[in-house]
Scaffold this active site. Structure first.
Site, short mmCIF file in Angstrom:
data_model
loop_
_atom_site.label_atom_id
_atom_site.label_comp_id
_atom_site.label_asym_id
_atom_site.label_seq_id
_atom_site.Cartn_x
_atom_site.Cartn_y
_atom_site.Cartn_z
N PRO A 246 36.73 37.46 30.06
CA PRO A 246 36.73 38.92 30.19
C PRO A 246 37.83 39.37 31.15
O PRO A 246 38.04 38.75 32.18
CB PRO A 246 35.35 39.23 30.78
CG PRO A 246 34.53 38.01 30.60
CD PRO A 246 35.48 36.86 30.54
N GLU A 247 38.52 40.43 30.78
CA GLU A 247 39.56 40.96 31.65
C GLU A 247 39.06 42.26 32.29
O GLU A 247 37.92 42.67 32.07
CB GLU A 247 40.86 41.14 30.85
CG GLU A 247 41.25 39.81 30.22
CD GLU A 247 42.66 39.76 29.66
OE1 GLU A 247 43.50 40.60 30.01
OE2 GLU A 247 42.91 38.85 28.84
N LYS B 77 38.35 41.83 38.20
CA LYS B 77 37.37 41.15 37.34
C LYS B 77 36.04 40.92 38.06
O LYS B 77 35.20 40.19 37.55
CB LYS B 77 37.95 39.82 36.86
CG LYS B 77 39.25 39.98 36.06
CD LYS B 77 39.73 38.63 35.60
CE LYS B 77 41.18 38.67 35.17
NZ LYS B 77 41.73 37.31 34.95
N ARG C 46 47.94 28.26 31.16
CA ARG C 46 47.32 29.33 30.38
C ARG C 46 48.19 29.63 29.15
O ARG C 46 49.42 29.59 29.23
CB ARG C 46 47.18 30.60 31.23
CG ARG C 46 46.43 30.37 32.54
CD ARG C 46 44.97 30.07 32.34
NE ARG C 46 44.31 31.13 31.58
CZ ARG C 46 43.87 32.28 32.10
NH1 ARG C 46 44.03 32.52 33.39
NH2 ARG C 46 43.28 33.18 31.34
#
Ligand SMILES: [Zn+2]
Length: 274
Positions: free
Chosen positions: A2-3, A55, A261
């Site tokens: 989730p961002e 976040k 990433r």
């Protein structure tokens, strides 16, 4: 993962359900939380508000107490009516907060701690966050300066650094840089202040677009292209090998940075620095 936009929407939903209500039950599988609850009970406290910083999701209780949670990869908060069937299995339950009309359940949340309210902005991961584009007090110039302080870092990694600018994750990282037509592998110091300012402005616009209306929630996903067709929501993220929506060149993917990433980009629209 989730961002910032996802956490922002979760906090807004929790706030609408819980703000002003009194805790009637608290349960957790985290020993550090139940120990705290044993010493200074949650029961009877009022939930003052729920908000997001980057976040991190913060639940503010009366008595100057805050519960900080971070979702990492798979965590989420749900709201149920008492007795309603949960949408995730019971063994993923980490925290339950019940008020008479609602039950808030945190599933698979790996990070949870109680913090004194005054300490939230003084020390720890929330205090270290860079400016948050979803905050009412977002300071774009400060975000720009914090990015510039990371001159030796590739821009895609700098955008993921929560101490530079808060809330950006892997999806927005790739989408923002495509929209700015900047290669994710460019060192920050090779980018002019104008370009960096443009990147920050695009990040703010894309993130706000995903919390500002019902669109993203209805479609069940984030979008940056302004198209309603769910298959056309994103420019590059998750589209390796598919044609660029601007120029038709196949989108590329690589692992980038110390955390490896995934980065998605178009080699033609975002040429690598010379
Ligand atoms: Zn392209």
């Amino acid at each position: 993962m989730p961002e910032g936009d996802t956490i922002f929407r979760a906090a807004r939903t929790l706030n609408e359900a819980l703000a002003g209500r009194t805790v009637t039950r608290f349960e957790s599988v985290f020993a550090q939380l139940t120990r705290f609850d044993g010493a200074s009970p949650l029961l009877g406290r009022t939930i003052e508000r729920v908000d997001a910083r980057g976040k991190h999701l913060l639940i503010w209780f009366s008595g100057d107490l805050v519960l900080r949670t971070h979702m990492r990869m798979h965590g989420s908060w749900h709201i149920y009516r008492p007795g309603e069937r949960w949408q995730r299995p019971r063994h993923e339950m980490r925290i339950v907060i019940e008020t008479p009309p609602y039950v808030a359940v945190a599933f698979a949340v790996p990070v949870a701690e109680f913090v004194e309210a005054a300490a939230v902005d003084r020390e720890g991961p929330v205090a270290e966050l860079g400016p948050d584009p979803l905050s009412d007090t977002f300071d774009a110039a400060a975000a720009l300066a914090r990015l510039q302080a990371r001159g030796d870092v590739e821009i895609a990694d700098a955008l993921l650094d929560q101490r530079a600018i808060a809330g950006i994750g892997n999806v927005f990282k790739s989408e923002v840089l495509f929209a700015a037509r900047v290669s994710p592998f460019t060192l920050v110091r090779a980018l002019g202040a104008d370009t960096l300012a443009r990147i920050v402005a695009i990040a703010e616009r894309q993130m706000r677009a995903n919390v500002g209306d019902a669109g993203a929630a209805v479609l069940g996903g984030r979008r940056t292209t302004n198209r309603l067709d769910p298959s056309a929501r994103l420019w590059v993220y998750g589209r390796r090998g598919l044609p660029c929506r601007r120029c038709g060149t196949p989108i590329q993917r690589a692992k980038q940075g110390p955390d490896m990433r995934s980065t998605y980009w178009c080699e033609r629209c975002q040429p690598r620095p010379a």
